[in-house]
Design a protein around this motif. Structure first.
Motif, mmCIF file in Angstrom:
data_model
loop_
_atom_site.group_PDB
_atom_site.id
_atom_site.type_symbol
_atom_site.label_atom_id
_atom_site.label_comp_id
_atom_site.label_asym_id
_atom_site.label_seq_id
_atom_site.Cartn_x
_atom_site.Cartn_y
_atom_site.Cartn_z
ATOM 1 N N GLY A 1 0.815 -1.211 0.000
ATOM 2 C CA GLY A 1 0.000 0.000 0.000
ATOM 3 C C GLY A 1 0.844 1.255 0.000
ATOM 4 N N LEU A 2 1.942 1.239 0.768
ATOM 5 C CA LEU A 2 2.840 2.388 0.793
ATOM 6 C C LEU A 2 3.479 2.605 -0.574
ATOM 7 C CD1 LEU A 2 4.516 4.587 2.193
ATOM 8 C CD2 LEU A 2 6.085 2.796 2.952
ATOM 9 N N PHE A 3 3.883 1.522 -1.229
ATOM 10 C CA PHE A 3 4.511 1.643 -2.548
ATOM 11 C C PHE A 3 3.552 2.279 -3.550
ATOM 12 C CE2 PHE A 3 5.850 0.124 -6.712
ATOM 13 C CZ PHE A 3 7.216 0.360 -6.680
ATOM 14 N N LYS A 4 2.302 1.892 -3.504
ATOM 15 C CA LYS A 4 1.325 2.463 -4.441
ATOM 16 C C LYS A 4 0.940 3.884 -4.061
ATOM 17 C CE LYS A 4 -1.532 -0.985 -4.012
ATOM 18 N NZ LYS A 4 -2.716 -1.870 -4.203
ATOM 19 N N ASP A 5 0.947 4.194 -2.775
ATOM 20 C CA ASP A 5 0.582 5.543 -2.333
ATOM 21 C C ASP A 5 1.641 6.588 -2.671
ATOM 22 O OD1 ASP A 5 -1.831 4.733 -1.360
ATOM 23 O OD2 ASP A 5 -1.176 4.545 0.724
ATOM 24 N N THR A 6 2.809 6.149 -3.122
ATOM 25 C CA THR A 6 3.833 7.128 -3.512
ATOM 26 C C THR A 6 3.364 8.016 -4.657
ATOM 27 O OG1 THR A 6 4.850 5.472 -4.985
ATOM 28 C CG2 THR A 6 5.735 5.666 -2.757
ATOM 29 N N SER A 7 2.376 7.550 -5.417
ATOM 30 C CA SER A 7 1.870 8.371 -6.521
ATOM 31 C C SER A 7 1.198 9.648 -6.026
ATOM 32 C CB SER A 7 0.875 7.559 -7.364
ATOM 33 O OG SER A 7 -0.207 7.113 -6.565
ATOM 34 N N LEU A 8 0.852 9.707 -4.721
ATOM 35 C CA LEU A 8 0.192 10.903 -4.185
ATOM 36 C C LEU A 8 1.146 12.080 -4.013
ATOM 37 C CD1 LEU A 8 -2.087 9.244 -1.481
ATOM 38 C CD2 LEU A 8 -2.735 10.010 -3.774
ATOM 39 N N VAL A 9 2.464 11.853 -4.121
ATOM 40 C CA VAL A 9 3.404 12.966 -3.975
ATOM 41 C C VAL A 9 3.259 13.962 -5.121
ATOM 42 C CG1 VAL A 9 5.039 11.569 -2.680
ATOM 43 C CG2 VAL A 9 5.263 11.729 -5.167
#
Length: 377
Positions: free
Chosen positions: A307-315
């Motif tokens: 989930g953290l890896f995919k949430d990097t797109s929010l930067v």
């Protein structure tokens, strides 16, 4: 008990020959019957699934491979009746997808950093390779220093500011830093929430509930826009550093709850056994409790990492162009605007994310099987 007459008694003196399994349960026919056509319901579901695949797969193959454009110099090559995916766009922009706007002549530093990371990850991921402690020391201490020197430019290297970073480079930097920081911090928070000291427990509860109660987008926005307003004049933080801190703190709260679940699953007898061996709290936690707890929650830990890896797109909301952000940015290039460009770019980004997430998932499944010491019924 009556004894059988010698004339009708029989004792086998050799093993009976091995017979082939029945046709109904062996071979391809048996596998199909057991797994796909065992019951009328399974038969109906199998037929419907096959029809759905026949309806979906041929158009996807045609779009992605048969009618796709593999080479070209611009949008004109990707426009036309029946044109499929525009892989020429991915080929032309591949460098930006990986490095962002990192100077071309300095990209060898990114490649070298990736190679150094692989050289540390592979030995520590293979159980049979020795010197695990030395590998961990390299990954946690030596590699971060070397990567910082190479990527930012120190000791005579050409400086490269973080606003020039982008693509997969930013995605991996944010994900790796978030994972490495959130894991030990999550362990401490989980232990703190179960502590018998009121102040420590209260601080851990407030920290966890606060970070779990706000969206990651809000955290990134506050770290990028609001944090500088509270700093003294002349004091500033790099935008990427602010994002790294926000992501790490946000992820550590979720990691703490996952690990706390593992701690609660440990029987009370294990704690009593550690005390009976005259181990201190930290010795018992390190040698007895935590190894069992972490083994129980491997799926939850890896799920948090994914989930953290995919949430990097929010930067992207704070102006950092990760892989997905740089793909979206290049879609607006006038030289490559076409009906097939957006879909092709998103498919490429999805494929890259899938490779990393699927790899983490498979490795976690392997570790679960290797560490499974329970008694199966």
């Amino acid at each position: 008990m009556e004894t059988l007459p010698t004339s009708i008694r029989y004792v086998r003196t050799e093993e009976s020959p091995t017979m082939a399994p029945p046709v109904a349960t062996g071979g391809v026919t048996g596998w199909l019957k057991v797994n796909l056509f065992a019951t009328p319901r399974d038969t109906v579901l199998t037929i419907l699934t096959l029809l759905l695949l026949l309806w979906m797969v041929p158009p996807i193959i045609d779009w992605a491979f048969i009618s796709a454009v593999w080479t070209g110099d611009g949008r004109e090559d990707c426009i036309g009746p029946g044109t499929g995916a525009c892989w020429a766009f991915v080929e032309a922009k591949f460098g930006q997808f990986i490095y962002g706007r990192y100077p071309i002549e300095e990209r060898w530093r990114v490649d070298l950093s990736g190679l150094l990371l692989i050289l540390g990850l592979v030995p520590i991921a293979i159980p049979s390779v020795p010197y695990k402690r030395e590998n961990a020391l390299y990954l946690l201490v030596v590699f971060p220093v070397l990567a910082f020197i190479l990527l930012t430019g120190q000791f005579g290297l050409e400086p490269v500011e973080t606003p020039l970073w982008g693509g997969l480079l930013v995605t991996l930097v944010v994900a790796i830093v978030g994972i490495v920081v959130s894991f030990p911090l999550g362990i401490l928070l989980a232990l703190g929430r179960r502590s018998e000291m009121p102040i420590v427990r209260m601080f851990s509860v407030i920290f966890i509930e606060f970070w779990r109660g706000v969206p990651l987008i809000t955290v990134l926005f506050m770290s990028s826009v609001m944090l500088p307003l509270f700093l003294p004049d002349g004091v500033t933080f790099d935008k990427l550093l602010r994002a790294l801190i926000g992501v790490a703190l946000f992820s550590s709260a979720y990691m703490a709850e996952v690990i706390r679940g593992g701690l609660q699953a440990i029987p009370k007898g294990q704690y009593e056994a550690a005390n009976a061996m005259a181990l201190t709290f930290w010795q018992g936690t390190r040698l007895v409790i935590m190894p069992q707890a972490l083994k129980l929650v491997i799926p939850g830990i890896v799920n948090t990492f994914i989930g953290l890896f995919k949430d990097t797109s929010l930067v992207l909301i704070i102006g950092l162009f990760d892989l997905l952000g740089i793909v979206q940015q290049n879609m607006n290039d006038p030289n490559w605007i076409s009906p097939a460009t957006p879909a092709t770019g998103f498919v490429f980004a999805a494929f890259v994310f899938f490779i990393f997430c699927f790899g983490m998932s498979r490795y976690s499944a392997y570790m679960e099987r290797r560490l499974d010491t329970g008694h199966k019924r």
